[in-house]
Design a protein around this motif. Structure first.
Motif, PDB file in Angstrom:
ATOM      1  N   GLU A   1      -7.624  -9.875  -0.446  1.00  0.00           N
ATOM      2  CA  GLU A   1      -9.024 -10.108  -0.067  1.00  0.00           C
ATOM      3  C   GLU A   1      -9.312  -9.715   1.380  1.00  0.00           C
ATOM      4  O   GLU A   1     -10.322  -9.082   1.671  1.00  0.00           O
ATOM      5  CB  GLU A   1      -9.366 -11.595  -0.263  1.00  0.00           C
ATOM      6  CG  GLU A   1      -9.301 -12.072  -1.707  1.00  0.00           C
ATOM      7  CD  GLU A   1     -10.559 -11.756  -2.487  1.00  0.00           C
ATOM      8  OE1 GLU A   1     -11.447 -11.075  -1.945  1.00  0.00           O
ATOM      9  OE2 GLU A   1     -10.649 -12.186  -3.647  1.00  0.00           O
ATOM     10  N   THR A   2      -8.422 -10.123   2.298  1.00  0.00           N
ATOM     11  CA  THR A   2      -8.715 -10.001   3.726  1.00  0.00           C
ATOM     12  C   THR A   2      -7.878  -8.952   4.446  1.00  0.00           C
ATOM     13  O   THR A   2      -8.095  -8.701   5.631  1.00  0.00           O
ATOM     14  CB  THR A   2      -8.507 -11.358   4.419  1.00  0.00           C
ATOM     15  OG1 THR A   2      -7.129 -11.745   4.274  1.00  0.00           O
ATOM     16  CG2 THR A   2      -9.389 -12.432   3.791  1.00  0.00           C
ATOM     17  N   GLY A   3      -6.911  -8.356   3.749  1.00  0.00           N
ATOM     18  CA  GLY A   3      -6.019  -7.401   4.393  1.00  0.00           C
ATOM     19  C   GLY A   3      -6.667  -6.067   4.686  1.00  0.00           C
ATOM     20  O   GLY A   3      -7.774  -5.761   4.217  1.00  0.00           O
ATOM     21  N   VAL A   4      -5.950  -5.241   5.439  1.00  0.00           N
ATOM     22  CA  VAL A   4      -6.491  -3.981   5.935  1.00  0.00           C
ATOM     23  C   VAL A   4      -6.882  -3.036   4.796  1.00  0.00           C
ATOM     24  O   VAL A   4      -7.824  -2.234   4.948  1.00  0.00           O
ATOM     25  CB  VAL A   4      -5.480  -3.300   6.886  1.00  0.00           C
ATOM     26  CG1 VAL A   4      -4.212  -2.883   6.142  1.00  0.00           C
ATOM     27  CG2 VAL A   4      -6.107  -2.097   7.594  1.00  0.00           C
ATOM     28  N   TYR A   5      -6.209  -3.121   3.634  1.00  0.00           N
ATOM     29  CA  TYR A   5      -6.518  -2.183   2.551  1.00  0.00           C
ATOM     30  C   TYR A   5      -7.767  -2.559   1.767  1.00  0.00           C
ATOM     31  O   TYR A   5      -8.151  -1.851   0.839  1.00  0.00           O
ATOM     32  CB  TYR A   5      -5.305  -2.014   1.637  1.00  0.00           C
ATOM     33  CG  TYR A   5      -4.219  -1.241   2.338  1.00  0.00           C
ATOM     34  CD1 TYR A   5      -4.301   0.139   2.486  1.00  0.00           C
ATOM     35  CD2 TYR A   5      -3.131  -1.897   2.915  1.00  0.00           C
ATOM     36  CE1 TYR A   5      -3.337   0.856   3.175  1.00  0.00           C
ATOM     37  CE2 TYR A   5      -2.153  -1.182   3.602  1.00  0.00           C
ATOM     38  CZ  TYR A   5      -2.265   0.190   3.735  1.00  0.00           C
ATOM     39  OH  TYR A   5      -1.305   0.891   4.428  1.00  0.00           O
TER      40      TYR A   5
ATOM     41  N   HIS B   1       3.861   0.668  -3.180  1.00  0.00           N
ATOM     42  CA  HIS B   1       3.719  -0.417  -4.159  1.00  0.00           C
ATOM     43  C   HIS B   1       2.391  -1.106  -3.881  1.00  0.00           C
ATOM     44  O   HIS B   1       2.225  -1.766  -2.870  1.00  0.00           O
ATOM     45  CB  HIS B   1       4.872  -1.416  -4.063  1.00  0.00           C
ATOM     46  CG  HIS B   1       5.005  -2.280  -5.275  1.00  0.00           C
ATOM     47  ND1 HIS B   1       3.919  -2.871  -5.894  1.00  0.00           N
ATOM     48  CD2 HIS B   1       6.083  -2.654  -6.014  1.00  0.00           C
ATOM     49  CE1 HIS B   1       4.332  -3.566  -6.935  1.00  0.00           C
ATOM     50  NE2 HIS B   1       5.631  -3.441  -7.045  1.00  0.00           N
ATOM     51  N   ALA B   2       1.452  -0.912  -4.805  1.00  0.00           N
ATOM     52  CA  ALA B   2       0.106  -1.456  -4.624  1.00  0.00           C
ATOM     53  C   ALA B   2       0.102  -2.978  -4.755  1.00  0.00           C
ATOM     54  O   ALA B   2       1.106  -3.590  -5.137  1.00  0.00           O
ATOM     55  CB  ALA B   2      -0.838  -0.840  -5.650  1.00  0.00           C
ATOM     56  N   GLN B   3      -1.043  -3.590  -4.420  1.00  0.00           N
ATOM     57  CA  GLN B   3      -1.188  -5.034  -4.604  1.00  0.00           C
ATOM     58  C   GLN B   3      -0.855  -5.444  -6.029  1.00  0.00           C
ATOM     59  O   GLN B   3      -0.986  -4.633  -6.964  1.00  0.00           O
ATOM     60  CB  GLN B   3      -2.619  -5.474  -4.262  1.00  0.00           C
ATOM     61  CG  GLN B   3      -2.755  -6.055  -2.865  1.00  0.00           C
ATOM     62  CD  GLN B   3      -2.984  -5.002  -1.804  1.00  0.00           C
ATOM     63  OE1 GLN B   3      -3.000  -3.819  -2.116  1.00  0.00           O
ATOM     64  NE2 GLN B   3      -3.158  -5.405  -0.563  1.00  0.00           N
ATOM     65  N   ILE B   4      -0.446  -6.690  -6.204  1.00  0.00           N
ATOM     66  CA  ILE B   4       0.082  -7.147  -7.483  1.00  0.00           C
ATOM     67  C   ILE B   4      -0.857  -8.172  -8.123  1.00  0.00           C
ATOM     68  O   ILE B   4      -0.876  -9.341  -7.707  1.00  0.00           O
ATOM     69  CB  ILE B   4       1.477  -7.766  -7.303  1.00  0.00           C
ATOM     70  CG1 ILE B   4       2.425  -6.757  -6.641  1.00  0.00           C
ATOM     71  CG2 ILE B   4       2.036  -8.233  -8.646  1.00  0.00           C
ATOM     72  CD1 ILE B   4       3.759  -7.336  -6.224  1.00  0.00           C
ATOM     73  N   PRO B   5      -1.631  -7.774  -9.132  1.00  0.00           N
ATOM     74  CA  PRO B   5      -2.402  -8.772  -9.892  1.00  0.00           C
ATOM     75  C   PRO B   5      -1.450  -9.762 -10.557  1.00  0.00           C
ATOM     76  O   PRO B   5      -0.526  -9.365 -11.265  1.00  0.00           O
ATOM     77  CB  PRO B   5      -3.139  -7.929 -10.939  1.00  0.00           C
ATOM     78  CG  PRO B   5      -3.150  -6.542 -10.382  1.00  0.00           C
ATOM     79  CD  PRO B   5      -1.861  -6.406  -9.617  1.00  0.00           C
ATOM     80  N   ASN B   6      -1.650 -11.040 -10.309  1.00  0.00           N
ATOM     81  CA  ASN B   6      -0.695 -12.063 -10.741  1.00  0.00           C
ATOM     82  C   ASN B   6      -1.263 -12.883 -11.895  1.00  0.00           C
ATOM     83  O   ASN B   6      -2.219 -13.641 -11.709  1.00  0.00           O
ATOM     84  CB  ASN B   6      -0.366 -12.979  -9.557  1.00  0.00           C
ATOM     85  CG  ASN B   6       0.722 -13.984  -9.875  1.00  0.00           C
ATOM     86  OD1 ASN B   6       1.110 -14.154 -11.028  1.00  0.00           O
ATOM     87  ND2 ASN B   6       1.216 -14.645  -8.856  1.00  0.00           N
TER      88      ASN B   6
ATOM     89  N   HIS C   1      -0.116  -7.123   2.476  1.00  0.00           N
ATOM     90  CA  HIS C   1      -1.450  -7.357   3.031  1.00  0.00           C
ATOM     91  C   HIS C   1      -2.284  -8.140   2.017  1.00  0.00           C
ATOM     92  O   HIS C   1      -2.303  -7.803   0.825  1.00  0.00           O
ATOM     93  CB  HIS C   1      -2.129  -6.029   3.369  1.00  0.00           C
ATOM     94  CG  HIS C   1      -1.423  -5.257   4.429  1.00  0.00           C
ATOM     95  ND1 HIS C   1      -1.581  -5.513   5.771  1.00  0.00           N
ATOM     96  CD2 HIS C   1      -0.513  -4.238   4.346  1.00  0.00           C
ATOM     97  CE1 HIS C   1      -0.827  -4.683   6.476  1.00  0.00           C
ATOM     98  NE2 HIS C   1      -0.172  -3.903   5.627  1.00  0.00           N
ATOM     99  N   ASP C   2      -2.960  -9.158   2.460  1.00  0.00           N
ATOM    100  CA  ASP C   2      -3.768  -9.989   1.572  1.00  0.00           C
ATOM    101  C   ASP C   2      -4.785  -9.138   0.819  1.00  0.00           C
ATOM    102  O   ASP C   2      -5.457  -8.281   1.409  1.00  0.00           O
ATOM    103  CB  ASP C   2      -4.481 -11.076   2.384  1.00  0.00           C
ATOM    104  CG  ASP C   2      -5.241 -12.039   1.499  1.00  0.00           C
ATOM    105  OD1 ASP C   2      -6.444 -11.806   1.268  1.00  0.00           O
ATOM    106  OD2 ASP C   2      -4.628 -13.019   1.023  1.00  0.00           O
TER     107      ASP C   2
END
Length: 303
Positions: A41-45, A72-77, A38-39
């Motif tokens: 910025e714009t994703g559901v989470y 697995h949480a979002q991935i800071p890149n 999920h994005d």
């Protein structure tokens, strides 16, 4: 021991609810929920409705007979130039992932450590360690409230001069364990087997060092050069004329190490690129084979 895999690729093909059903049908007992599809910025989470979304997924999983072993949480890149200036977003998403995990009765959330762009090898070790103490430290109250633990994963970075993958934050089991222990009981470790070999370690040596801090796994194969996230035994470079097995990862030694330390987590794959090798209409068949390979290793070693 339960076998598990990520939901990401099948979710992109079929949607999350059907992906969960298919993984259960393929023979997996549990899953590593790929929240990061999920994005950020714009994703559901990143909306007020994220817990409702999690509730729907829990209902589907219960009906299918499969559990949430880890998130697995979002991935800071670190390759994104402004990612370090977006810490408020990463803090929010980490908190939301913990709350969502609790909603679906998932005990662990894998949250990548922040990697300073200049952190290669042991450069800026202390500065990056302190940065992650602050980053993860902000999650402690939420973890205590919801009874979930964060699993810190071993990572790598890119050496632009040599054009190779190189060690970075938590590439060593010693740094992984020290960070988790410094942070407290709400923090454990996730060993990524593929990342281990990419940074010059063996998976089994890391297992022994992590010991009782090892709570989750990301199991996948590669050629010790690229982070290909392939299925076990499938990145071994067997030559047609000299067909000897040339695995870079000794899977038997890894499994023996897990048994020796009394590992109690799931055997969780992160080998979605194996699925992507096949046409979409064969993706379920690929998942079934992945489950068979995982079960083979677990059963072979009595785990």
């Amino acid at each position: 021991m339960k076998i598990s895999t990520t939901t990401g690729t099948l979710s992109k093909y079929y949607g999350e609810e059907e992906a969960i059903r298919l993984l259960a049908k393929a023979g997996f007992d549990s899953m590593d929920y790929s929240m990061f599809i999920h994005d950020a910025e714009t994703g559901v989470y990143n909306t007020k409705d994220f817990l409702d979304h999690a509730k729907k997924l829990k209902k589907v999983a219960d009906e299918a007979g499969i559990t949430f072993g880890q998130f697995h949480a979002q991935i800071p890149n670190p390759s994104v130039p402004d990612y370090m200036s977006r810490t408020e977003l990463w803090d929010k998403l980490a908190k939301n992932s913990i709350m969502a995990a609790a909603e679906v009765e998932c005990p662990y959330v894998v949250v990548h450590p922040l990697i300073l762009p200049e952190r290669r090898y042991d450069e800026l070790y202390k500065e990056n360690f302190d940065l992650n103490l602050e980053y993860y430290g902000k999650m402690k109250d939420t973890l205590k409230k919801y009874g979930v633990k964060v699993a810190i994963e071993n990572m790598w970075h890119w050496d632009d001069d040599k054009n190779i993958i190189c060690p970075s934050v938590c590439s060593s089991a010693e740094e992984m364990r020290e960070l988790a222990e410094t942070l407290g009981d709400e923090f454990v470790n996730c060993l990524d087997v593929g990342h281990a070999v990419l940074t010059g370690r063996t998976a089994e040596s890391m297992v022994y060092i992590l010991g009782d801090r090892l709570a989750t796994l990301h199991v996948h194969d590669n050629d010790a050069k690229d982070d290909t996230h392939d299925l076990m035994f499938n990145a071994n470079g067997i030559n047609m004329m000299f067909p000897d097995n040339e695995n870079k990862i000794d899977w038997d030694k890894f499994m023996i190490a897990l048994k020796d330390i009394g590992y109690k987590g799931t055997f969780s794959l992160e080998a979605d690129n194996f699925i992507k090798k096949f046409p979409e209409e064969l993706s379920f068949d690929a998942c079934c084979f992945m489950a068979k390979v995982a079960r083979h290793l677990v059963d072979k070693h009595g785990l």
